[in-house]
Design an enzyme around this catalytic site. Sequence first.
Site, PDB file in Angstrom:
ATOM      1  N   SER A   1      55.908  22.961 -44.152  1.00 37.86           N
ATOM      2  CA  SER A   1      56.739  22.023 -43.401  1.00 37.86           C
ATOM      3  C   SER A   1      57.111  20.830 -44.257  1.00 37.86           C
ATOM      4  O   SER A   1      57.133  20.926 -45.487  1.00 37.86           O
ATOM      5  CB  SER A   1      56.014  21.589 -42.121  1.00 37.86           C
ATOM      6  OG  SER A   1      56.909  20.919 -41.249  1.00 37.86           O
TER       7      SER A   1
ATOM      8  N   GLY B   1      55.842  17.838 -45.292  1.00 40.72           N
ATOM      9  CA  GLY B   1      54.997  17.327 -46.379  1.00 40.72           C
ATOM     10  C   GLY B   1      54.985  18.241 -47.590  1.00 40.72           C
ATOM     11  O   GLY B   1      55.119  17.796 -48.734  1.00 40.72           O
ATOM     12  N   GLU B   2      54.850  19.528 -47.338  1.00 47.96           N
ATOM     13  CA  GLU B   2      54.816  20.498 -48.439  1.00 47.96           C
ATOM     14  C   GLU B   2      56.177  20.617 -49.126  1.00 47.96           C
ATOM     15  O   GLU B   2      56.250  20.810 -50.335  1.00 47.96           O
ATOM     16  CB  GLU B   2      54.359  21.862 -47.923  1.00 47.96           C
ATOM     17  CG  GLU B   2      52.920  21.912 -47.443  1.00 47.96           C
ATOM     18  CD  GLU B   2      52.747  21.486 -45.996  1.00 47.96           C
ATOM     19  OE1 GLU B   2      51.620  21.581 -45.493  1.00 47.96           O
ATOM     20  OE2 GLU B   2      53.726  21.055 -45.361  1.00 47.96           O
ATOM     21  N   VAL B   3      57.269  20.504 -48.346  1.00 49.27           N
ATOM     22  CA  VAL B   3      58.608  20.567 -48.955  1.00 49.27           C
ATOM     23  C   VAL B   3      58.818  19.370 -49.874  1.00 49.27           C
ATOM     24  O   VAL B   3      59.377  19.503 -50.966  1.00 49.27           O
ATOM     25  CB  VAL B   3      59.716  20.639 -47.883  1.00 49.27           C
ATOM     26  CG1 VAL B   3      61.096  20.547 -48.529  1.00 49.27           C
ATOM     27  CG2 VAL B   3      59.605  21.938 -47.088  1.00 49.27           C
TER      28      VAL B   3
ATOM     29  N   ALA C   1      57.169  20.193 -52.958  1.00 50.81           N
ATOM     30  CA  ALA C   1      57.886  21.256 -53.679  1.00 50.81           C
ATOM     31  C   ALA C   1      59.128  20.744 -54.399  1.00 50.81           C
ATOM     32  O   ALA C   1      59.528  21.295 -55.436  1.00 50.81           O
ATOM     33  CB  ALA C   1      58.271  22.372 -52.719  1.00 50.81           C
TER      34      ALA C   1
END
Length: 196
Positions: free
Chosen positions: A64, A66-68, A71
């Site tokens: 979601s 935070g991870e994007v 990335a």
Amino acid sequence: PSKPVMYAAYTLLYLIGLCLYAPRALWRMVRGGRYRRGLGERFGNVPVRLRNVGPGVVWIHAVSVGEVHAAKGLIAHLAQMRPELPVVLSTTTDTGQALAEKAGAAAHFYCPVDLPWALTPYLDALRPRAVVLIETEIWPNLLNASTRRCVPVALVNARLSAASHRGYRRLGQPWRRIVGQLAVVCARTEREAARF
């Protein structure tokens, strides 16, 4: 248990979990439109935009928002180092997809559920040269299918709290086999690296 039995048991439990969650998901879909977008993608329907990217991609999975965000820096770095290398980005949530549109990847999509028949069409279409999982997204069937195809899987910005570490250790040998298939783990701290 043997490796095939272990993954068959995991797949069965995952499928049961999906079936148990289905009524709630359907209610949310009807009531607020949640899960409606990307439903086919989640169950193995590879979108045309991915088929046009071509084989040999780096597949980054970020659940979601935070991870994007994490990335995005990696995608920019890869574009600078290897501009000829297409990078695709998968997410799980609608908010993650909205942000993924601006992340600089060649294409973005909803990650398929962790079932072999949903994953295989993506692995066939993308033929990734590497899979990168952000933070703690360890999906056993994705990891196993990638390893069987000799596709290295990296876990980056990896997090593993003391409580999670204790929980995973209780799973014993099966969990060690799963995590042992990771080619690279880039943890956020030395302490978390030691836990892995």
